[in-house]
Design a protein around this motif. Structure first.
Motif, PDB file in Angstrom:
ATOM      1  N   SER A  98       8.536   3.967   4.792  1.00 40.77           N
ATOM      2  CA  SER A  98       9.406   3.756   5.950  1.00 40.77           C
ATOM      3  C   SER A  98       9.982   2.354   5.946  1.00 40.77           C
ATOM      4  CB  SER A  98       8.640   3.978   7.235  1.00 40.77           C
ATOM      5  OG  SER A  98       8.316   5.315   7.355  1.00 40.77           O
ATOM      6  N   SER A 148       4.578   2.609   7.529  1.00 41.83           N
ATOM      7  CA  SER A 148       4.195   2.902   6.147  1.00 41.83           C
ATOM      8  C   SER A 148       5.180   2.241   5.198  1.00 41.83           C
ATOM      9  CB  SER A 148       4.187   4.403   5.920  1.00 41.83           C
ATOM     10  OG  SER A 148       5.492   4.872   5.784  1.00 41.83           O
ATOM     11  N   LYS A 193       2.614  -3.741  10.925  1.00 44.18           N
ATOM     12  CA  LYS A 193       2.361  -3.252  12.268  1.00 44.18           C
ATOM     13  C   LYS A 193       3.396  -3.868  13.194  1.00 44.18           C
ATOM     14  CE  LYS A 193      -1.339  -2.872  15.700  1.00 44.18           C
ATOM     15  NZ  LYS A 193      -0.692  -3.318  16.908  1.00 44.18           N
ATOM     16  N   ARG A 198       7.015   8.623  14.952  1.00 43.04           N
ATOM     17  CA  ARG A 198       6.123   8.781  13.814  1.00 43.04           C
ATOM     18  C   ARG A 198       6.900   9.141  12.542  1.00 43.04           C
ATOM     19  NH1 ARG A 198       0.824   9.145  13.485  1.00 43.04           N
ATOM     20  NH2 ARG A 198       0.523   9.451  15.701  1.00 43.04           N
ATOM     21  N   TYR A 209       2.076   1.409  13.466  1.00 46.27           N
ATOM     22  CA  TYR A 209       1.917   1.024  12.058  1.00 46.27           C
ATOM     23  C   TYR A 209       3.058   1.592  11.234  1.00 46.27           C
ATOM     24  CZ  TYR A 209      -2.672  -0.669  13.173  1.00 46.27           C
ATOM     25  OH  TYR A 209      -3.680  -1.379  13.704  1.00 46.27           O
ATOM     26  N   GLN A 257       6.308   6.375   9.886  1.00 48.56           N
ATOM     27  CA  GLN A 257       5.155   6.673   9.037  1.00 48.56           C
ATOM     28  C   GLN A 257       5.455   7.754   8.028  1.00 48.56           C
ATOM     29  OE1 GLN A 257       1.758   7.250  11.482  1.00 48.56           O
ATOM     30  NE2 GLN A 257       1.777   5.117  12.170  1.00 48.56           N
ATOM     31  N   VAL A 266      -0.205   1.507   4.378  1.00 48.31           N
ATOM     32  CA  VAL A 266       0.266   1.088   5.698  1.00 48.31           C
ATOM     33  C   VAL A 266       0.626  -0.372   5.531  1.00 48.31           C
ATOM     34  CG1 VAL A 266      -0.393   0.619   8.036  1.00 48.31           C
ATOM     35  CG2 VAL A 266      -1.131   2.718   6.950  1.00 48.31           C
TER      36      VAL A 266
END
Lengths: 247, 301
Positions: free
Chosen positions: A171, A168, A140, A150, A166, A154, A137
């Motif tokens: 991403s 990733s 943020k 999402r 958050y 992520q 991760v």
């Protein structure tokens, strides 16, 4: 509500920043490699001529009413007659671009160069990101987002409990890949910035057939009616002059 | 074409630069952008930048554009020595360049070495047969030598490929008019009208060609195009006003024998009135000349 995750500062120093820097560097590098490999485009006489012909025919169609009927008929015959009209494409001579590509090795070469400079670095960086940074991760976002994001933010971590804000690492890679255009236009100058989305669109547009537009132009030329606009001009000129004299 | 606002900006900058107010580079850029032909100024200010090391290095890569601009301006002012230096400098920087080759051809032209220049352009065309500028240079060269038939030949060859280039059509039309080949000229003007249907000079020129050709049908068409010129210019074009008067007079003369009804003379009288008014306003001294001329074509009693 899930507790806030605390991201290690080491992640920032060793994942987030290196990833961004590498993406920028690769973009710049690709620009220069592309510049090196670009063969100077020498336009084909036939293609230039066809382009110009289409412009001229379009002009004729748009402004047909401004020339006398005789001149218009003359031009129409010149463009559309079945024997040797300029817009007439003899059957069987219509070349399709695929065949042209195989007959002309230069064209295939150009395509390959374009693909090489695009796909190879992309696969390599993707593999690199996957290998080293999968599952991190990395950042943020300072505002909450809905579940729909999402998949976008992520990619690569399959945890439904993590808050959507958050991001990733994978991403982050994608965001950089598609979103660095503004930065490139700063670094490389305005026209040179070409992000990957644009490149992909260009690929889609490849392979249009000039002969098709010729025959389309011919069809629309055949159906236009000539209605000379000039006879009306006499009356309008009278009005204009009347106004002018009265002033 | 240069718009009025841009022209005034250019003039403003020119005055500023002439009086030592700086901004020479901006001025040169604007000249280049508007394709204005102010060779003497460009030569003076461009050269002062090129001779100043600090100013020149500030330009970076643009330096070479300036060299090209100054070279062309110098050729325009017959300063062959300066042009030669600039082109040599450019050649050093870009050894195999087409653009520099073009300049070298132009240098030969300035010296009047036509065959050599022709050969140079031919060589360049072999590498890149679709270079519009070189084709145009060849046309210009033929024109400079006063070789109208060669000009026509080159232009036709050029237009066969670049048939949407309206400047070339205009050039060809003017050449045809000068050769008194009115039918061909009329075709070219039709082509120009098709390209830009609302540009009054083309309508006017077309009408004039038709009027010159004569014949009832042509005269009537010419009258309409004069009328449309009047329409497009709001009655401010003196030539078109005269044209309408003359056309109608000629038509009446031709159709007199054939017992046709008289042309509707509303337009004619209005045109004559506008002419008189215009002359009263702008050139009252010449008014008697005008009335005499109009009396000749029986428009005023």
């Amino acid at each position: 509500m899930a507790e806030d995750l605390v991201l290690d500062t080491a992640i920032r120093d060793w994942v987030l920043i290196p990833l961004s820097v590498v993406m920028v560097l690769i973009g710049v590098l690709r620009y220069f490699v592309g510049k090196l490999m670009r063969s100077s485009q020498t336009a084909d006489e036939k293609i230039v001529k066809e382009g110009q012909l289409i412009i001229r025919a379009r002009n004729l169609r748009a402004a047909a009413n401004f020339i006398p009927a005789k001149s218009f008929r003359l031009r129409k015959a010149y463009y559309t007659n079945e024997e040797n009209g300029l817009l007439h494409v003899p059957k069987g001579q219509a070349t399709n671009p695929q065949a042209q590509m195989f007959s002309d090795p230069n064209m295939a070469m150009d395509m390959m160069k374009k693909n090489l400079s695009m796909i190879i670095p992309q696969t390599l960086t993707f593999a690199w990101v996957n290998f080293f940074f999968s599952g991190f991760v990395a950042a943020k976002i300072p505002f909450p987002l809905t579940q729909r994001f999402r998949a976008m933010l992520q990619n690569g971590i399959d945890l439904s409990t993590v808050d959507v804000s958050y991001v990733s690492s994978r991403s982050w890679y994608f965001l950089n890949l598609f979103g660095l255009r503004g930065l490139f236009s700063l670094i490389l100058g305005d026209e040179n910035a070409m992000d990957d989305t644009q490149r992909m669109m260009q690929m889609g547009g490849f392979g249009m057939d000039p002969t098709k537009s010729l025959s389309a132009e011919k069809d629309s030329m055949e159906i236009i009616q000539h209605e000379w606009a000039l006879p009306k001009m006499g009356q309008r000129a009278e009005e204009v002059l009347r106004k002018f004299v009265k002033q | 074409m240069v718009g009025a606002s841009e022209e005034s900006r250019l003039n403003c900058l020119e005055i500023q630069v002439d009086n030592g107010g700086g901004g020479a580079w901006e001025y040169l850029c604007l000249v280049r952008k508007l394709k204005a032909r102010r060779s003497d100024k460009v030569l003076k200010h461009g050269l002062s930048i090129l001779n100043d090391h600090r100013a020149r290095s500030k330009l970076g890569g643009e330096e070479w554009t300036l060299y090209e601009q100054v070279a062309i301006a110098a050729m325009d002012c017959q300063r062959v020595d300066i042009a030669k230096d600039c082109i040599a400098e450019l050649r050093k920087q870009f050894p195999g360049s087409m653009r520099v080759g073009r300049l070298e051809g132009m240098l030969l032209e300035v010296k009047g070495a036509w065959p050599e220049a022709e050969k140079a352009y031919q060589r360049l065309l072999e590498d890149n047969p679709l270079d519009q500028v070189i084709h145009k240079r060849k046309v210009a060269m033929a024109k400079a030598q006063g070789n109208a038939s060669v000009v026509v030949e080159y232009l036709r060859k050029y237009l066969e490929i670049f048939m949407a280039d309206h400047d070339a059509w205009r050039e060809l039309a003017e050449i045809y008019v000068s050769l008194q080949m009115y039918k061909q000229a009329a075709f070219c003007y039709e082509e120009l009208i098709l390209c830009q249907p609302l540009v009054p000079p083309y309508h006017l020129a077309y009408a004039e060609v038709l009027y010159t050709m004569g014949g009832l049908e042509n005269l009537q068409t010419a009258k309409m195009y004069y009328a449309s010129t009047i329409n497009l210019t709001g009655g401010k074009n003196t030539r078109a006003l005269y044209g309408v008067c003359l056309c109608i007079a000629a038509i009446n003369q031709l159709s007199k024998g054939r017992n046709k009804e008289e042309e509707s003379s509303e337009l004619q009288t209005l045109a004559a009135e506008s002419l008189v008014k215009d002359y009263k306003l702008r050139a009252p001294v010449k008014l008697p000349l005008l009335t005499a001329a109009l009396r000749n074509v029986k428009l005023v009693s």
